[in-house]
Design an enzyme around this catalytic site. Structure first.
Site, PDB file in Angstrom:
ATOM      1  N   CYS A  55      23.202   8.167 139.730  1.00 36.05           N
ATOM      2  CA  CYS A  55      23.112   8.529 138.324  1.00 36.05           C
ATOM      3  C   CYS A  55      22.105   9.656 138.121  1.00 36.05           C
ATOM      4  O   CYS A  55      22.336  10.587 137.345  1.00 36.05           O
ATOM      5  CB  CYS A  55      22.735   7.315 137.489  1.00 36.05           C
ATOM      6  SG  CYS A  55      22.670   7.624 135.705  1.00 36.05           S
ATOM      7  N   GLY A  73      13.760   2.209 126.493  1.00 39.22           N
ATOM      8  CA  GLY A  73      12.669   1.460 127.101  1.00 39.22           C
ATOM      9  C   GLY A  73      11.315   2.060 126.793  1.00 39.22           C
ATOM     10  O   GLY A  73      11.204   3.139 126.196  1.00 39.22           O
ATOM     11  N   GLY A 100      11.130   9.197 131.764  1.00 37.71           N
ATOM     12  CA  GLY A 100      10.051   8.237 131.979  1.00 37.71           C
ATOM     13  C   GLY A 100       9.897   7.796 133.417  1.00 37.71           C
ATOM     14  O   GLY A 100       9.284   6.760 133.685  1.00 37.71           O
ATOM     15  N   SER A 131      15.928   6.166 127.081  1.00 35.93           N
ATOM     16  CA  SER A 131      16.818   5.062 127.445  1.00 35.93           C
ATOM     17  C   SER A 131      16.744   3.908 126.468  1.00 35.93           C
ATOM     18  O   SER A 131      17.625   3.052 126.428  1.00 35.93           O
ATOM     19  CB  SER A 131      16.459   4.549 128.842  1.00 35.93           C
ATOM     20  OG  SER A 131      15.176   3.937 128.818  1.00 35.93           O
ATOM     21  N   CYS A 176      23.262  -1.265 135.429  1.00 38.62           N
ATOM     22  CA  CYS A 176      23.538  -1.294 133.989  1.00 38.62           C
ATOM     23  C   CYS A 176      24.984  -1.627 133.668  1.00 38.62           C
ATOM     24  O   CYS A 176      25.262  -2.241 132.635  1.00 38.62           O
ATOM     25  CB  CYS A 176      23.149   0.038 133.363  1.00 38.62           C
ATOM     26  SG  CYS A 176      24.156   1.452 133.870  1.00 38.62           S
ATOM     27  N   LEU A 229      21.755   8.565 126.173  1.00 37.16           N
ATOM     28  CA  LEU A 229      23.025   8.770 126.852  1.00 37.16           C
ATOM     29  C   LEU A 229      23.952   7.580 126.612  1.00 37.16           C
ATOM     30  O   LEU A 229      23.621   6.442 126.966  1.00 37.16           O
ATOM     31  CB  LEU A 229      22.806   8.955 128.359  1.00 37.16           C
ATOM     32  CG  LEU A 229      21.889  10.108 128.756  1.00 37.16           C
ATOM     33  CD1 LEU A 229      21.796  10.196 130.277  1.00 37.16           C
ATOM     34  CD2 LEU A 229      22.372  11.424 128.173  1.00 37.16           C
TER      35      LEU A 229
END
Length: 375
Positions: free
Chosen positions: A101, A10, A125, A8, A198, A32
């Protein structure tokens, strides 16, 4: 194994990818692309879905030494997650887009594509653990770090998806993950966690919904009504601005007769009525769920001191008895889930997910269709 590491941008997904490499897997990093227009998603280093995040993920993959690609799933994300978010709010319910999601994108679209390309598993993660059951199956359990446990948002995964999943961080506290990231030279070691939705750029859900729903909103205004007296206390500008259990932002102008705060008790999107009342009227003792998703074999009844349900992503556990029955004849739902809480829960809204646990094991989940209050 050949593993796709969903990165991501992160710290968690970066360390998960690095650990998958150390475990001996052949790892490929992917990020993504979920927005049709990246500028429309929030900016800043928040750990999900921004252009900066894509760059952070690529840099982490370079440090780890793995191939890296961007997969464009923006159309499917818009249909399965963003449209669902809007439709659910328009229906007077409260969705969880992160859970949706996981169900529709990360462990359906991504996993299906990965398997089709010859990969064996997807690593993320998420803070959760997978263990082998007594019969050789796979079980999903809570993470060691209770404060970061994310098993709730994974309660939509079935056993097939779990067999092709890796959660390398489930046995590690978050603080240790950040230290490990720094030791590995990953620049995201101190990057803040992402907490907002998001695709809502500024965190203003109501403002975003007002802009996006437009004429699709069934009612742009209506009455705010006191449950006990039936008195109209004020007006609102759209039912999508409210959720059951909400206290702030009612703008009623005058207090209740007893001086206690009022809370949203019910939302009727067709008539546009928002019903309010005291906190005690939020107490719920029975929950009726639909569209169940089981992490293994579907149960018929769950009872005992270790059976609990969690009703929010980081909410408390509630002891409960759970029964699963067949849906009505002709219904699109093959089964329904009835949850009897041993003690009342407060502010539970239709549209939310009820995730069922037996001890630390995730049994499955259901979407809350309706609740029954304490008399």
């Amino acid at each position: 194994m050949k593993v796709v590491a969903a990165m991501s941008g992160g710290v968690d997904s970066a360390v998960a990818a690095a650990r998958a490499v150390e475990a001996g897997h052949e790892v490929t990093g992917i990020h993504l692309a979920l927005s049709r227009n990246p500028q429309s998603y929030r900016s800043g280093a928040r750990g999900c879905c921004t252009i900066e995040d894509s760059n952070d993920a690529r840099r982490a993959a370079d440090v780890i030494g793995i191939p890296f690609y961007v997969w464009d799933l923006s159309d499917r994300f818009h249909t399965e997650v963003v449209e669902d978010f809007m439709d659910t709010y328009a229906a007077g319910e409260t969705p969880n887009p992160c859970l949706r999601c996981n169900e529709k994108i990360k462990f359906a679209a991504v996993l299906d594509r990965a398997l089709a390309l010859g990969f064996d598993a997807v690593a993320t993660g998420h803070y959760a653990q997978l263990t082998e059951s007594a019969d050789g199956g796979v079980e999903l359990h809570r993470a060691i770090d209770e404060g970061k446990d994310q098993s709730y948002v994974l309660g939509v995964l079935d056993e097939r998806q779990l067999r092709h999943s890796l959660f390398p961080l489930g046995d590690t506290p978050k603080a240790e993950v950040r230290r490990e990231a720094a030791e590995r030279g990953l620049l995201v070691a101190d990057k803040p966690d992402s907490h907002d939705i998001c695709f809502v750029a500024d965190g203003d859900n109501a403002g975003w919904l007002e802009e996006k729903l437009g004429e699709r909103a069934p009612n742009h205004g209506g009455d705010i009504v006191d449950e006990a007296s039936g008195e109209v206390l004020g007006q609102h500008e759209g039912t999508y601005r409210y959720t059951v259990g909400q206290r702030r932002g009612l703008k009623l102008g005058r207090p209740a007769a007893d001086g206690k705060p009022r809370f949203v008790l019910d939302i009727e999107p067709v008539s546009g009525t928002v019903t309010v009342g005291p906190r005690e009227r939020l107490a719920v003792e029975r929950i009726h769920g639909v569209r169940p998703r089981w992490c293994g074999a579907a149960p018929t009844e769950l009872a005992g001191p270790d059976v609990t349900v969690q009703l929010r992503a980081h909410g408390a556990e509630h002891r409960a008895t759970v029964r699963v029955s067949s849906g009505p004849a002709g219904s699109d739902d093959p089964s329904q889930v009835d949850i009897a809480l041993h003690e009342p829960a407060y502010g539970i809204a239709p549209g939310q997910a009820a995730v069922i646990y037996d001890g630390s094991r995730v049994v499955g989940s259901a979407t809350i269709a309706r609740t029954e209050r304490v008399d």
